[in-house]
Design a protein around this motif. Structure first.
Motif, PDB file in Angstrom:
ATOM      1  N   PRO A  84       0.842  -1.208   0.000  1.00 17.35           N
ATOM      2  CA  PRO A  84       0.000   0.000   0.000  1.00 17.35           C
ATOM      3  C   PRO A  84       0.873   1.253   0.000  1.00 17.35           C
ATOM      4  O   PRO A  84       1.959   1.273   0.560  1.00 17.35           O
ATOM      5  CB  PRO A  84      -0.787  -0.112   1.302  1.00 17.35           C
ATOM      6  CG  PRO A  84      -0.687  -1.543   1.697  1.00 17.35           C
ATOM      7  CD  PRO A  84       0.597  -2.055   1.147  1.00 17.35           C
ATOM      8  N   GLY A  85       0.382   2.276  -0.654  1.00 21.21           N
ATOM      9  CA  GLY A  85       1.104   3.535  -0.677  1.00 21.21           C
ATOM     10  C   GLY A  85       1.999   3.712  -1.895  1.00 21.21           C
ATOM     11  O   GLY A  85       2.615   4.762  -2.056  1.00 21.21           O
ATOM     12  N   LEU A  86       2.091   2.723  -2.749  1.00 26.43           N
ATOM     13  CA  LEU A  86       2.879   2.881  -3.969  1.00 26.43           C
ATOM     14  C   LEU A  86       2.190   3.880  -4.885  1.00 26.43           C
ATOM     15  O   LEU A  86       0.964   3.947  -4.947  1.00 26.43           O
ATOM     16  CB  LEU A  86       3.036   1.547  -4.699  1.00 26.43           C
ATOM     17  CG  LEU A  86       3.975   0.521  -4.091  1.00 26.43           C
ATOM     18  CD1 LEU A  86       3.928  -0.781  -4.891  1.00 26.43           C
ATOM     19  CD2 LEU A  86       5.398   1.040  -4.058  1.00 26.43           C
ATOM     20  N   ALA A  87       2.970   4.654  -5.602  1.00 27.14           N
ATOM     21  CA  ALA A  87       2.419   5.625  -6.544  1.00 27.14           C
ATOM     22  C   ALA A  87       1.735   4.884  -7.695  1.00 27.14           C
ATOM     23  O   ALA A  87       2.003   3.710  -7.948  1.00 27.14           O
ATOM     24  CB  ALA A  87       3.529   6.525  -7.080  1.00 27.14           C
ATOM     25  N   LEU A  88       0.868   5.603  -8.394  1.00 24.59           N
ATOM     26  CA  LEU A  88       0.120   4.996  -9.494  1.00 24.59           C
ATOM     27  C   LEU A  88       1.051   4.422 -10.562  1.00 24.59           C
ATOM     28  O   LEU A  88       0.837   3.316 -11.055  1.00 24.59           O
ATOM     29  CB  LEU A  88      -0.814   6.029 -10.124  1.00 24.59           C
ATOM     30  CG  LEU A  88      -1.948   6.542  -9.237  1.00 24.59           C
ATOM     31  CD1 LEU A  88      -2.714   7.650  -9.949  1.00 24.59           C
ATOM     32  CD2 LEU A  88      -2.874   5.417  -8.859  1.00 24.59           C
TER      33      LEU A  88
END
Length: 161
Positions: A64-68
């Motif tokens: 979770p929290g990875l950029a698009l």
């Protein structure tokens, strides 16, 4: 009172106990069939585990929290393990979205279409507005990897044509 004919008979000798060896021909057939099925099952399981290895690696890299764009990169890397690199590497924008949707069932494609359009347009929004979208796209990425990979032979053949 003894019968003279009985005195001429030989004593009764008991037959030896039945041996389990050699087996009847039917048991050889059963043994060969069992070994063949065991080998076939083992080979099938090994192939299935190997085919899913790339998908498992991609799922382990997700967090979770990875950029698009990082989530998109994870999907592309996983796809390159199953599809021809030259085809996947050149996809972007609408073509990439269409490819992702083609790999899903019609119901799931309809469910995720709006999200993919929103992600496609997200690069034009401020980064602060992308947090909620990132979480939804993370969930989509996880679901897509589980639903679409590994591709069926028909899906891979469709890409080659």
């Amino acid at each position: 009172m003894t019968n003279p004919a009985l005195s001429e008979l030989n004593p009764i000798i008991a037959a030896p106990a039945a041996s389990w060896w050699p087996l009847a021909p039917g048991w050889y057939v059963v043994a060969i069939t069992a070994v063949s099925l065991t080998l076939l099952l083992t080979l099938t399981i090994v192939r299935a585990v190997r085919r899913r290895r790339i998908r498992r690696a991609a799922l382990r890299q997700l967090q979770p929290g990875l950029a698009l764009n990082e989530l998109n990169l994870r999907i592309k890397q996983a796809c390159m393990g199953y599809y021809p690199r030259k085809h996947i590497a050149q996809l972007s924008g609408r073509q990439w979205r269409d490819f992702l949707l083609q790999q899903l069932s019609e119901r799931n494609a309809a469910r995720y279409y709006d999200l993919l359009v929103e992600v496609e347009q997200a690069s034009y929004r401020p980064f602060a507005e992308q947090a909620e979208l990132q979480q939804r796209y993370y969930e989509f990425t996880k679901a897509w990897l589980k639903l679409a990979l590994p591709p069926s032979k028909a899906q891979r053949r469709r890409i080659h044509d």
